[in-house]
Design an enzyme around this catalytic site. Sequence first.
Site, PDB file in Angstrom:
ATOM      1  CD1 TRP A 115      -6.838  -8.166  -5.934  1.00  0.00           C
ATOM      2  CD2 TRP A 115      -7.089  -6.636  -7.552  1.00  0.00           C
ATOM      3  NE1 TRP A 115      -8.156  -7.758  -5.923  1.00  0.00           N
ATOM      4  CE2 TRP A 115      -8.333  -6.821  -6.909  1.00  0.00           C
ATOM      5  CE3 TRP A 115      -7.002  -5.725  -8.603  1.00  0.00           C
ATOM      6  CZ2 TRP A 115      -9.481  -6.125  -7.276  1.00  0.00           C
ATOM      7  CZ3 TRP A 115      -8.148  -5.022  -8.967  1.00  0.00           C
ATOM      8  CH2 TRP A 115      -9.368  -5.220  -8.309  1.00  0.00           C
TER       9      TRP A 115
ATOM     10  CG  ASP B  35      -3.730  -1.133  -8.656  1.00  0.00           C
ATOM     11  OD1 ASP B  35      -4.339  -0.205  -8.076  1.00  0.00           O
ATOM     12  OD2 ASP B  35      -4.133  -2.313  -8.659  1.00  0.00           O
TER      13      ASP B  35
ATOM     14  CE  LYS C 157      -8.348  -1.167  -1.414  1.00  0.00           C
ATOM     15  NZ  LYS C 157      -9.103  -1.986  -2.328  1.00  0.00           N
TER      16      LYS C 157
END
Length: 474
Positions: A203, A284, A320
């Site tokens: 990311w 993460d 999300k």
Amino acid sequence: MPLKFSRFSIKTKNQSYHSPTLSPNKTNSRQKAKMRPELMSRTGHGSSSATDRRLNALLRHLSSSPSSMDAHDSISASPTSGFQNDSVFSHVVRGPEDPILGVTVAYNKDPSPVKLNLGVEKQSSSLLMTGKSRIKEYLPIVGLADFNKLSAKLIFGADSPAIRENRVTTVQCLSGTGSLRVGAEFLAKHYHQRTIYIPQPTWGNHPKIFTLAGLSVKSYRYYDPATRGLNFLGLLEDLGSAPSGAIVLLHACAHNPTGVDPTLDQWERIRQLMRSKGLLPFFDSAYQGFASGSLDADAQSVRMFVADSGECLAAQSYAKNMGLYGERVGALSIVCKTAVVASKVESQLKLVIRPMYSNPPIHGASIVAAILRDRNLYNEWTIELKAMADRIISMRHQLSDALRVRGTPGDWSHIIKQIGMFTFTGLNSKQVAFMTKEYHIYMTSDGRISMAGLSSKTVPHLADAIHAAVTSVV
Ligand code: PLA
């Protein structure tokens, strides 16, 4: 001491006075200093607005008070006042748009009726408004206690020995990004090894977060463009030659941007290698529930590293999986060897957080806590999550079928094999630019598309665009 009111900033003794309304452009600052309110009204600068009246009163007061203004005091243009034509920030150059969030900026500007945004995924839970909080008080520095406890249970498992033994400290943070940043700041201050290894690719915000926190960022091989799968040997080699104690950033599931995750066997090999070298795992977890549709299955990697009694960090995001993007709700957990260490670590996390933002927002965390606490809401949430994960899987099949029907050259099986919100298509930046220009399809320049932004209706448009891109742009 500066006196401030409205748009005026007045300072005493050896400091400058300035007021945008007192600025006849060509008048020099000495002359301005001599201006008296009565003169100002004659020169047309003594407007009758309330603010100006207050300023005039203040100037009168200052000029009649010998102790507050001597012969050396003056009213002059300060470098930040309206007297100067140039901004003190005129040297600031325009920064680039963010490579991910900037996709939506470009999309919003496009007037085309067929435009399609596959940049940042968007898919929301209908539970969004559950647990609306009417309490608007400050939370403690570490956030909502119940939220923290439930978040740790969600990622480590309800029966986690680390939780039972009070070896976990969890602090509510500003979504995934904030959790990563707080963890990184803590490590930069209190951990002996300041090098963090991140996967290549990863990311785009990871290197920035860790660098700005003061860590030194290195990468380990992760993705193999030839197989569009995991470069497992490269990963083992790179972590194997990392200095002992180094921090390693791992995507808990649904690796972004590649959609390629290690198998459980591979995770086990990674765990053994990392533990043997004393490497510190920093997970993460931004997509728990989205990879497989199961919250437990998607946390397996993390739980393997907790089951061995070792230490690790985990950053969680509810953006999300609960559709709480803008609420900025997430958590950082640090699993320690003992309860005593965990409580000392928590005391230091508070010292990291306090000067950054004091304490986190209450609304989103109370929504999450309400859902995690209540059996019915929790079940409803897991059903929705499964439906969302299934929808993504169905989009993958539809896109792959559409490309097969069109006879698009190349092997597209990775569309089905990859996991999570994103497909790492393998399209290059020229092909992406072509698709944006000719088909109004927006995605990040590395060829990543958000499957959540796709529907059965838009699949043919995307397949046409991919077909045209690979057959006409090299
Ligand atoms: N970690 C990973 C791996 C992510 O993909 C993202 C979000 C985050 C953390 C942080 O999310 P949060 O702070 O909103 O909780 N990545 C997005 C959005 C979805 C973004 O770039 O901000 C992306 O499009 O990659």
